[in-house]
Design a protein around this motif. Structure first.
Motif, PDB file in Angstrom:
ATOM      1  N   LEU A 105       0.813  -1.211   0.000  1.00 34.39           N
ATOM      2  CA  LEU A 105       0.000   0.000   0.000  1.00 34.39           C
ATOM      3  C   LEU A 105       0.848   1.263   0.000  1.00 34.39           C
ATOM      4  O   LEU A 105       0.617   2.189  -0.754  1.00 34.39           O
ATOM      5  N   LEU A 106       1.862   1.308   0.843  1.00 32.34           N
ATOM      6  CA  LEU A 106       2.729   2.475   0.917  1.00 32.34           C
ATOM      7  C   LEU A 106       4.188   2.091   0.706  1.00 32.34           C
ATOM      8  O   LEU A 106       5.096   2.745   1.205  1.00 32.34           O
ATOM      9  N   GLY A 107       4.443   1.027  -0.041  1.00 33.16           N
ATOM     10  CA  GLY A 107       5.795   0.512  -0.214  1.00 33.16           C
ATOM     11  C   GLY A 107       6.581   1.256  -1.273  1.00 33.16           C
ATOM     12  O   GLY A 107       6.141   2.258  -1.837  1.00 33.16           O
ATOM     13  N   GLU A 108       7.770   0.728  -1.549  1.00 34.48           N
ATOM     14  CA  GLU A 108       8.643   1.340  -2.543  1.00 34.48           C
ATOM     15  C   GLU A 108       8.079   1.151  -3.938  1.00 34.48           C
ATOM     16  O   GLU A 108       7.326   0.220  -4.199  1.00 34.48           O
ATOM     17  N   GLN A 109       8.455   2.032  -4.821  1.00 33.31           N
ATOM     18  CA  GLN A 109       8.023   1.910  -6.204  1.00 33.31           C
ATOM     19  C   GLN A 109       9.088   1.193  -7.013  1.00 33.31           C
ATOM     20  O   GLN A 109      10.284   1.293  -6.728  1.00 33.31           O
ATOM     21  N   TYR A 110       8.635   0.453  -8.009  1.00 29.81           N
ATOM     22  CA  TYR A 110       9.526  -0.290  -8.894  1.00 29.81           C
ATOM     23  C   TYR A 110       8.924  -0.289 -10.290  1.00 29.81           C
ATOM     24  O   TYR A 110       7.780   0.115 -10.482  1.00 29.81           O
ATOM     25  N   ILE A 111       9.714  -0.730 -11.255  1.00 30.00           N
ATOM     26  CA  ILE A 111       9.218  -0.823 -12.629  1.00 30.00           C
ATOM     27  C   ILE A 111       8.860  -2.279 -12.912  1.00 30.00           C
ATOM     28  O   ILE A 111       9.686  -3.179 -12.749  1.00 30.00           O
ATOM     29  N   GLY A 112       7.631  -2.494 -13.306  1.00 29.62           N
ATOM     30  CA  GLY A 112       7.147  -3.820 -13.672  1.00 29.62           C
ATOM     31  C   GLY A 112       7.100  -3.944 -15.180  1.00 29.62           C
ATOM     32  O   GLY A 112       6.547  -3.078 -15.863  1.00 29.62           O
ATOM     33  N   MET A 113       7.706  -5.005 -15.690  1.00 36.14           N
ATOM     34  CA  MET A 113       7.746  -5.232 -17.139  1.00 36.14           C
ATOM     35  C   MET A 113       6.761  -6.345 -17.491  1.00 36.14           C
ATOM     36  O   MET A 113       6.614  -7.318 -16.748  1.00 36.14           O
TER      37      MET A 113
END
Length: 157
Positions: A105-113
């Protein structure tokens, strides 16, 4: 054993313990250097990167396949240009899509491919053209509130 020999062994074990804790701290913080020849560079342009940070993971099917190397604003298009270091073990097709996602919910952001169906792979230095920007919580709340007030106005009529 003499006291000086015991002190020497205690010192060696303390030094090894400090070295192990330092290594683990760097590993957890993703600060352990990787050689540049194990990765290749791809680019992706986003309208909004939200809270995405350098060294954020790039994941495909939940597996980390690379890291974010750099984030810059393109002065011509006014879009964020994200540089990705992808492990050479993974090939990315030219119709792959990239999205900025949040872990929890408030975690780190990442790039999903998400791989496409093309058999043609992106060459090193290529650009991922299908992208989805980050969801910004403030914008979502604003849209919800304006939608809520619009529905109240129509209900009052």
């Amino acid at each position: 054993m003499k006291r000086s020999t015991i002190d020497l062994w205690v010192g060696i074990f303390v030094a090894l313990g400090i070295a192990a804790v330092t290594f683990l701290s760097l590993k957890v913080a993703n600060l352990v250097p990787q050689s540049a020849n194990q990765t290749y560079v791809l680019y992706a342009d986003f309208d909004n990167v939200g809270g995405l940070k350098v060294k954020a993971p790039v994941k495909e099917a939940g597996v980390v396949i690379g890291r974010v190397a750099d984030i810059r604003l393109n002065p011509k298009t006014y879009r964020a240009r994200v540089t990705l270091n992808i492990d050479k073990a993974y090939q990315i097709s030219d119709d792959t899509s990239a999205s900025i996602l949040t872990a929890g919910l408030l975690g780190e952001q990442y790039i999903g491919m998400l791989q496409g169906g093309s058999e043609t792979n992106l060459a090193p230095g290529g650009t991922i053209t299908i992208t989805s920007s980050a969801m910004v919580l403030e914008q979502l709340i604003g849209k919800f509130m304006t939608g809520f007030t619009d529905s109240n106005k129509s209900a009052d009529k």
